[in-house]
Structures are given as structure tokens and as C-alpha cells.
Design a protein around this motif. Structure first.
Motif, PDB file in Angstrom:
ATOM      1  N   THR A 164       1.662  16.805  -2.498  1.00 48.34           N
ATOM      2  CA  THR A 164       0.805  15.731  -1.992  1.00 48.34           C
ATOM      3  C   THR A 164       1.660  14.541  -1.590  1.00 48.34           C
ATOM      4  OG1 THR A 164       0.509  14.873  -4.207  1.00 48.34           O
ATOM      5  CG2 THR A 164      -1.158  16.408  -3.408  1.00 48.34           C
ATOM      6  N   ARG A 165       1.241  13.861  -0.537  1.00 49.35           N
ATOM      7  CA  ARG A 165       1.975  12.698  -0.059  1.00 49.35           C
ATOM      8  C   ARG A 165       1.512  11.464  -0.824  1.00 49.35           C
ATOM      9  NH1 ARG A 165       1.931  12.044   6.094  1.00 49.35           N
ATOM     10  NH2 ARG A 165       3.466  10.536   5.443  1.00 49.35           N
ATOM     11  N   ARG A 166       2.399  10.513  -0.906  1.00 48.79           N
ATOM     12  CA  ARG A 166       2.039   9.250  -1.552  1.00 48.79           C
ATOM     13  C   ARG A 166       1.034   8.514  -0.702  1.00 48.79           C
ATOM     14  NH1 ARG A 166       6.635   6.117  -4.677  1.00 48.79           N
ATOM     15  NH2 ARG A 166       7.332   7.817  -5.974  1.00 48.79           N
ATOM     16  N   ARG A 167       0.061   7.928  -1.371  1.00 47.34           N
ATOM     17  CA  ARG A 167      -0.920   7.124  -0.643  1.00 47.34           C
ATOM     18  C   ARG A 167      -0.397   5.710  -0.496  1.00 47.34           C
ATOM     19  NH1 ARG A 167      -6.325   7.636  -3.857  1.00 47.34           N
ATOM     20  NH2 ARG A 167      -4.898   7.522  -5.603  1.00 47.34           N
ATOM     21  N   ARG A 168      -0.745   5.091   0.579  1.00 47.42           N
ATOM     22  CA  ARG A 168      -0.402   3.688   0.807  1.00 47.42           C
ATOM     23  C   ARG A 168      -1.695   2.892   0.760  1.00 47.42           C
ATOM     24  NH1 ARG A 168       4.970   3.539   1.254  1.00 47.42           N
ATOM     25  NH2 ARG A 168       5.911   5.129   2.520  1.00 47.42           N
ATOM     26  N   HIS A 169      -1.658   1.779   0.038  1.00 50.73           N
ATOM     27  CA  HIS A 169      -2.860   0.963  -0.123  1.00 50.73           C
ATOM     28  C   HIS A 169      -2.659  -0.369   0.578  1.00 50.73           C
ATOM     29  CE1 HIS A 169      -4.298   3.889  -3.004  1.00 50.73           C
ATOM     30  NE2 HIS A 169      -3.128   3.821  -3.610  1.00 50.73           N
ATOM     31  N   SER A 170      -3.712  -0.834   1.223  1.00 56.05           N
ATOM     32  CA  SER A 170      -3.629  -2.110   1.936  1.00 56.05           C
ATOM     33  C   SER A 170      -3.595  -3.259   0.937  1.00 56.05           C
ATOM     34  CB  SER A 170      -4.822  -2.272   2.866  1.00 56.05           C
ATOM     35  OG  SER A 170      -6.008  -2.437   2.107  1.00 56.05           O
ATOM     36  N   LYS A 171      -3.127  -4.423   1.424  1.00 56.65           N
ATOM     37  CA  LYS A 171      -3.104  -5.626   0.581  1.00 56.65           C
ATOM     38  C   LYS A 171      -4.507  -5.976   0.111  1.00 56.65           C
ATOM     39  CE  LYS A 171       0.673  -8.728   1.669  1.00 56.65           C
ATOM     40  NZ  LYS A 171       1.081  -9.938   2.357  1.00 56.65           N
ATOM     41  N   GLU A 172      -5.476  -5.869   1.009  1.00 56.41           N
ATOM     42  CA  GLU A 172      -6.854  -6.226   0.671  1.00 56.41           C
ATOM     43  C   GLU A 172      -7.391  -5.328  -0.439  1.00 56.41           C
ATOM     44  OE1 GLU A 172      -5.859  -5.492   3.857  1.00 56.41           O
ATOM     45  OE2 GLU A 172      -5.681  -7.570   4.549  1.00 56.41           O
ATOM     46  N   PHE A 173      -7.093  -4.024  -0.342  1.00 58.32           N
ATOM     47  CA  PHE A 173      -7.540  -3.087  -1.370  1.00 58.32           C
ATOM     48  C   PHE A 173      -6.909  -3.442  -2.720  1.00 58.32           C
ATOM     49  CE2 PHE A 173      -6.800   0.833  -3.810  1.00 58.32           C
ATOM     50  CZ  PHE A 173      -8.108   1.241  -4.007  1.00 58.32           C
ATOM     51  N   LYS A 174      -5.588  -3.701  -2.708  1.00 58.56           N
ATOM     52  CA  LYS A 174      -4.900  -4.042  -3.957  1.00 58.56           C
ATOM     53  C   LYS A 174      -5.478  -5.312  -4.566  1.00 58.56           C
ATOM     54  CE  LYS A 174      -0.398  -1.967  -3.079  1.00 58.56           C
ATOM     55  NZ  LYS A 174       1.047  -2.219  -2.931  1.00 58.56           N
ATOM     56  N   GLU A 175      -5.725  -6.334  -3.732  1.00 58.36           N
ATOM     57  CA  GLU A 175      -6.286  -7.593  -4.241  1.00 58.36           C
ATOM     58  C   GLU A 175      -7.648  -7.368  -4.876  1.00 58.36           C
ATOM     59  OE1 GLU A 175      -6.276 -10.276  -0.946  1.00 58.36           O
ATOM     60  OE2 GLU A 175      -4.098 -10.528  -0.990  1.00 58.36           O
ATOM     61  N   THR A 176      -8.479  -6.564  -4.233  1.00 55.29           N
ATOM     62  CA  THR A 176      -9.814  -6.270  -4.766  1.00 55.29           C
ATOM     63  C   THR A 176      -9.722  -5.571  -6.118  1.00 55.29           C
ATOM     64  OG1 THR A 176     -10.668  -6.047  -2.524  1.00 55.29           O
ATOM     65  CG2 THR A 176     -11.982  -5.066  -4.288  1.00 55.29           C
ATOM     66  N   VAL A 177      -8.870  -4.563  -6.195  1.00 56.19           N
ATOM     67  CA  VAL A 177      -8.736  -3.785  -7.430  1.00 56.19           C
ATOM     68  C   VAL A 177      -8.131  -4.643  -8.544  1.00 56.19           C
ATOM     69  CG1 VAL A 177      -7.625  -1.773  -8.451  1.00 56.19           C
ATOM     70  CG2 VAL A 177      -8.579  -1.615  -6.164  1.00 56.19           C
ATOM     71  N   ILE A 178      -7.116  -5.441  -8.203  1.00 54.73           N
ATOM     72  CA  ILE A 178      -6.479  -6.296  -9.216  1.00 54.73           C
ATOM     73  C   ILE A 178      -7.465  -7.325  -9.742  1.00 54.73           C
ATOM     74  CG2 ILE A 178      -4.717  -8.079  -9.549  1.00 54.73           C
ATOM     75  CD1 ILE A 178      -2.950  -6.442  -7.595  1.00 54.73           C
TER      76      ILE A 178
END
Length: 91
Positions: A3-17
Motif C-alpha cells: 500500500t502507498r502512503r497517504r498524503r493528508h492536506s493541511k486542512e484535514f490535519k488541522e481539523t483532526v488535530i
């Protein structure tokens, strides 16, 4: 196939954090909800907490530009002896 590594957007990371940093919320539960590894989310939260602490320290130590004094060299010759006077309060 690996499986390839997923890349997450800044907006997604901010929401999750932001969701993981809420009081009385489990990081593991947030990670499960967003289908992330809990250790990955824990490292994102730790990095955000470091950035927040660094920003708070910068705000606390904010020095006004008037306190900066540029030094002029005489005749472009480097001095062999340098003295620096540091003051802190009455000291």
C-alpha cells in the motif's frame, strides 16, 4: 502489492488535530473516526502542542523594535575587545 502512503492536506490535519485536542476526547477515538493510526495522530498533536508553546513563548518575550540598538563600527576596523552590557530590571 504494497500500500502507498497517504498524503493528508493541511486542512484535514488541522481539523483532526483540533478534534483530538478537545477536552475529554480520546485521541484513539478520533483516530478511529478519521481512519488514522493513533500513533500518527498522537505525533501530530504533540507537534502542534510544541508549535503552540513556541508561539506563546515568542509572544511572552516580544521585544519592541525600539529596544534594538544597531552597533556602528569605527572606520570599518574590527575591534579587538568587545564589551556588552546586559540589564535585567534593576540589575
Amino acid at each position: 502489492q504494497p500500500t502507498r502512503r497517504r498524503r493528508h492536506s493541511k486542512e484535514f490535519k488541522e481539523t483532526v488535530i483540533r478534534a483530538a485536542m478537545q477536552p475529554n476526547v480520546s485521541i484513539a477515538a478520533v483516530a478511529l473516526h478519521y481512519r488514522l493510526n493513533a500513533n500518527l495522530l498522537r505525533s501530530w498533536v504533540a507537534a502542534q502542542e510544541e508549535r503552540d508553546a513556541a508561539e506563546a513563548a515568542r509572544q511572552e518575550l516580544n521585544v519592541s523594535p525600539q529596544e534594538f540598538v544597531p552597533l556602528q563600527m569605527q572606520n570599518g576596523v574590527a575591534a579587538t575587545h568587545i564589551e556588552i552590557e546586559v540589564r535585567k530590571g534593576a540589575t
